[in-house]
Design an enzyme around this catalytic site. Sequence first.
Site, PDB file in Angstrom:
ATOM      1  N   TYR A 170      -8.024   2.070  -9.447  1.00  0.00           N
ATOM      2  CA  TYR A 170      -7.879   2.262  -7.993  1.00  0.00           C
ATOM      3  C   TYR A 170      -8.636   3.401  -7.577  1.00  0.00           C
ATOM      4  CZ  TYR A 170      -5.217   2.500  -3.516  1.00  0.00           C
ATOM      5  OH  TYR A 170      -4.740   2.547  -2.111  1.00  0.00           O
TER       6      TYR A 170
HETATM    7  P1  NAD Z   1       0.930  -3.797   2.040  1.00  0.00           P
HETATM    8  O1  NAD Z   1       1.191  -4.240   0.782  1.00  0.00           O
HETATM    9  O2  NAD Z   1       1.916  -3.367   3.221  1.00  0.00           O
HETATM   10  O3  NAD Z   1      -0.315  -4.418   2.846  1.00  0.00           O
HETATM   11  C1  NAD Z   1      -1.514  -5.039   2.297  1.00  0.00           C
HETATM   12  C2  NAD Z   1      -1.359  -6.503   2.544  1.00  0.00           C
HETATM   13  O4  NAD Z   1      -2.600  -7.103   1.846  1.00  0.00           O
HETATM   14  C3  NAD Z   1      -0.149  -7.237   2.338  1.00  0.00           C
HETATM   15  O5  NAD Z   1       0.484  -7.866   3.483  1.00  0.00           O
HETATM   16  C4  NAD Z   1      -0.613  -8.339   1.230  1.00  0.00           C
HETATM   17  O6  NAD Z   1      -0.078  -9.575   1.390  1.00  0.00           O
HETATM   18  C5  NAD Z   1      -2.326  -8.368   1.489  1.00  0.00           C
HETATM   19  N1  NAD Z   1      -2.973  -9.031   0.434  1.00  0.00           N
HETATM   20  C6  NAD Z   1      -2.961  -8.068  -0.888  1.00  0.00           C
HETATM   21  N2  NAD Z   1      -3.874  -9.095  -1.756  1.00  0.00           N
HETATM   22  C7  NAD Z   1      -4.469 -10.038  -0.650  1.00  0.00           C
HETATM   23  C8  NAD Z   1      -5.173 -11.121  -1.102  1.00  0.00           C
HETATM   24  N3  NAD Z   1      -5.716 -11.281  -2.330  1.00  0.00           N
HETATM   25  N4  NAD Z   1      -5.406 -11.923  -0.091  1.00  0.00           N
HETATM   26  C9  NAD Z   1      -4.932 -11.706   1.222  1.00  0.00           C
HETATM   27  N5  NAD Z   1      -4.080 -10.731   1.395  1.00  0.00           N
HETATM   28  C10 NAD Z   1      -3.767  -9.770   0.495  1.00  0.00           C
HETATM   29  O7  NAD Z   1       0.132  -2.229   1.662  1.00  0.00           O
HETATM   30  P2  NAD Z   1      -0.384  -0.978   2.353  1.00  0.00           P
HETATM   31  O8  NAD Z   1      -0.235  -0.007   2.022  1.00  0.00           O
HETATM   32  O9  NAD Z   1      -0.366  -1.476   3.881  1.00  0.00           O
HETATM   33  O10 NAD Z   1      -1.975  -1.363   1.909  1.00  0.00           O
HETATM   34  C11 NAD Z   1      -3.099  -1.734   3.050  1.00  0.00           C
HETATM   35  C12 NAD Z   1      -4.262  -0.565   2.510  1.00  0.00           C
HETATM   36  O11 NAD Z   1      -3.958   0.518   2.244  1.00  0.00           O
HETATM   37  C13 NAD Z   1      -4.796  -1.286   1.266  1.00  0.00           C
HETATM   38  O12 NAD Z   1      -6.175  -1.101   0.938  1.00  0.00           O
HETATM   39  C14 NAD Z   1      -4.105   0.177   0.106  1.00  0.00           C
HETATM   40  O13 NAD Z   1      -5.145   0.357  -0.669  1.00  0.00           O
HETATM   41  C15 NAD Z   1      -4.360   1.032   1.407  1.00  0.00           C
HETATM   42  N6  NAD Z   1      -3.747   2.488   1.253  1.00  0.00           N
HETATM   43  C16 NAD Z   1      -2.315   2.518   0.971  1.00  0.00           C
HETATM   44  C17 NAD Z   1      -1.629   3.759   0.739  1.00  0.00           C
HETATM   45  C18 NAD Z   1      -0.292   3.633   0.548  1.00  0.00           C
HETATM   46  O14 NAD Z   1       0.310   4.821   0.225  1.00  0.00           O
HETATM   47  N7  NAD Z   1       0.719   2.766   1.058  1.00  0.00           N
HETATM   48  C19 NAD Z   1      -2.305   4.734   0.797  1.00  0.00           C
HETATM   49  C20 NAD Z   1      -3.780   4.868   1.034  1.00  0.00           C
HETATM   50  C21 NAD Z   1      -4.410   3.515   1.037  1.00  0.00           C
END
Ligand code: NAD
Length: 277
Positions: A170
């Site tokens: 990651y």
């Molecule tokens: P989340 O799971 O709520 O949102 C991610 C979305 O992506 C989901 O709706 C999921 O269905 C969709 N998804 C995943 N794989 C997919 C695929 N192959 N095709 C289509 N859709 C797909 O999680 P989030 O935390 O909102 O994540 C969003 C972004 O934020 C990501 O890139 C994650 O790495 C990043 N992020 C999250 C955090 C955290 O702590 N939550 C911190 C830093 C960065």
Amino acid sequence: MNTRALERGASSSSGWLAGQVAVITGAASGIGRAVAERYLEEGALGVVCVDADRAGLDELAREHGSRVEPVIGDVRDHAVHEQAVERALASYGGLDVLVGNAGLFDFRRPLRGYTASALAATMDELFAVNLRGYLYAAMAAREALEAAGGCMIFTASVASFHAGGGGVLYTMGKHAVVGLVRQLALELAPRVRVNGVGPGGTLTGLRGTQTLGHGGRQIDADPRAFDERVSAAVPLAFAQRPRDHAGLYVLLASRDNARAVTGEIFMSDGGVAARSI
Ligand code: NAD
């Protein structure tokens, strides 16, 4: 061209994104959904929401009617991104903003936790979603964004600059988002601005890879423990919620307010970097 298409860029609605059209990947939940909702509040004409989660997209479309166009599909598939851009052009008459955001987590698995074959398979899955998904989105949207003088915004992470926010895969992948943003900012200037937002630990349903058997495991399965862990680790002492980051995506998408900004990652991590200053 339909009547909605005629309104693009000339919307009478107010807000920083009045009359704009966006494609957002991973918009069914978490950060992507919060960004979609803020864009609509800021006067966006329409948001094309790409996600594999049909139920989440259906809910969003029910709440916002014709201003949300759901595209159900896997971001590893280039055709899904082409469909999203086509939908933006057909339904709203153009495209101003791409938000690449869909992602998976590795639940901090250390290198010693892998066999060679599990490492290869997990790397393929994680990078295909977190990186190829961003590149495919950029490829599909480039021409329309050049025509509009639009922008791209990618979700990076605290793991884009610091160790410990994820496992090795990651963290590598999120560091690579910095390279993607900087290189594309250079390649696509002067017509398209390219930036990123770097959230810290955020209460969402972020899931892991199928390869490690984490397809159903969520980062916030125990919200209270998550809150406590993140609060203790960041100077601002709270675990962020998706909406805490959405304003930066609005700012970076705004032609009036971020005209000179490209190639940058704006952190939204509760001050993690302040610890190492
Ligand atoms: P989340 O799971 O709520 O949102 C991610 C979305 O992506 C989901 O709706 C999921 O269905 C969709 N998804 C995943 N794989 C997919 C695929 N192959 N095709 C289509 N859709 C797909 O999680 P989030 O935390 O909102 O994540 C969003 C972004 O934020 C990501 O890139 C994650 O790495 C990043 N992020 C999250 C955090 C955290 O702590 N939550 C911190 C830093 C960065």
